[in-house]
Design a protein around this motif. Structure first.
Motif, short mmCIF file in Angstrom:
data_model
loop_
_atom_site.label_atom_id
_atom_site.label_comp_id
_atom_site.label_asym_id
_atom_site.label_seq_id
_atom_site.Cartn_x
_atom_site.Cartn_y
_atom_site.Cartn_z
N TYR A 136 0.88 -1.17 0.00
CA TYR A 136 0.00 0.00 0.00
C TYR A 136 0.91 1.22 0.00
CZ TYR A 136 -3.49 3.41 1.41
OH TYR A 136 -4.32 4.50 1.45
N CYS A 157 1.26 5.16 0.65
CA CYS A 157 0.67 6.34 1.30
C CYS A 157 1.54 7.55 0.96
CB CYS A 157 0.63 6.12 2.80
SG CYS A 157 -0.04 7.53 3.72
N ASP A 192 -3.93 4.97 -4.51
CA ASP A 192 -5.28 5.53 -4.64
C ASP A 192 -5.52 6.28 -5.94
OD1 ASP A 192 -3.95 7.93 -4.16
OD2 ASP A 192 -5.33 8.59 -2.60
N ILE A 242 -9.96 2.91 1.05
CA ILE A 242 -8.65 3.10 1.67
C ILE A 242 -8.47 2.11 2.81
CG2 ILE A 242 -7.27 4.70 3.10
CD1 ILE A 242 -7.17 5.52 0.21
N ILE A 251 -5.68 -0.95 3.04
CA ILE A 251 -4.69 -1.04 4.13
C ILE A 251 -4.81 -2.38 4.84
CG2 ILE A 251 -3.92 -0.07 6.34
CD1 ILE A 251 -4.80 2.70 5.21
N PHE A 311 3.11 -1.57 4.18
CA PHE A 311 2.62 -0.21 4.06
C PHE A 311 3.81 0.71 3.82
CE2 PHE A 311 1.39 3.91 5.81
CZ PHE A 311 0.07 4.07 5.41
N PHE A 329 5.21 4.37 3.34
CA PHE A 329 4.84 5.74 3.71
C PHE A 329 5.87 6.69 3.14
CE2 PHE A 329 4.81 9.37 6.68
CZ PHE A 329 3.46 9.71 6.63
N THR A 353 3.40 15.11 3.61
CA THR A 353 2.67 14.04 4.31
C THR A 353 2.54 14.33 5.79
OG1 THR A 353 4.68 12.68 4.46
CG2 THR A 353 3.12 12.14 2.69
N TRP A 363 -5.12 13.07 5.85
CA TRP A 363 -5.36 11.74 5.30
C TRP A 363 -4.15 10.84 5.46
CZ3 TRP A 363 -9.67 9.35 4.47
CH2 TRP A 363 -10.81 10.07 4.20
N SER A 364 -2.97 11.36 5.18
CA SER A 364 -1.76 10.54 5.31
C SER A 364 -1.57 10.07 6.74
CB SER A 364 -0.52 11.32 4.85
OG SER A 364 -0.60 11.61 3.48
N GLU A 378 -4.13 7.37 7.50
CA GLU A 378 -3.74 6.11 6.89
C GLU A 378 -2.61 5.45 7.67
OE1 GLU A 378 -2.95 6.74 2.67
OE2 GLU A 378 -4.74 8.01 2.55
#
Length: 166
Positions: free
Chosen positions: A8, A10, A36, A50, A54, A60, A62, A68, A73-74, A77
């Motif tokens: 994922y 982010c 996304d 989302i 996740i 994940f 990042f 960020t 949102w970041s 997440e």
């Protein structure tokens, strides 16, 4: 729950060019990912998609930047991923430092940080393979490396590569 995605991603929309560059590297390694920008469509329940992505990822990633650290949102997440016990791989894409809440949330996670070392593409794929428990990974071909290098230069990452030091 079975993983649907290996990774994922982010990021902040302000860092979209960096995110695209990272997805190209991940694709070159043969990994599946949720991004996304390509994974949410008109009419989708954004928050539900989302959260589902996740929950169903193995790793994940990042993209850590000034942007960020300021994105609600970041941070949401990242908090969700940590709450679900996901493996987190922070990749620092600018010279900002993780402060306040983000510093607390990331704690002692080892970050990939851009400095003047060659081989970012392979180092990232090696790290992903290691985290996902693979003994080997598909080495990037010379042609793929050339395309990725061109893409990285186009988003300002050409003179910067990464170090495994935080």
């Amino acid at each position: 729950m079975e993983n649907k995605y290996d990774i994922y991603i982010c990021y902040s929309r302000k860092d979209l060019d960096y995110a695209h560059a990272i997805t190209r590297i991940i694709e070159s390694g043969g990994y599946s990912y949720f991004f996304d920008y390509n994974g949410i469509y008109s009419g989708d329940d954004f928050a539900m998609r989302i959260n589902d992505a996740i929950e169903r990822c193995a790793l994940f990633v990042f993209l850590l930047s000034e942007n960020t650290t300021q994105s609600r949102w970041s941070l949401t997440e990242l908090s969700t991923a940590i709450g679900l016990g996901k493996t987190i791989l922070p990749i620092q894409i600018d010279d900002s430092s993780a402060e306040g809440r983000i510093k607390f949330m990331l704690g002692e996670y080892q970050r990939l940080k851009y400095v003047n070392l060659p081989g970012f593409e392979n180092k990232l794929l090696e790290r992903i393979a290691s985290i996902l428990g693979e003994n080997d990974y598909e080495t990037i071909t010379a042609e793929q490396r050339k395309k990725i290098s061109q893409l990285l230069r186009s988003v300002g990452m050409g003179q910067k590569t990464m170090s495994l030091n935080s």
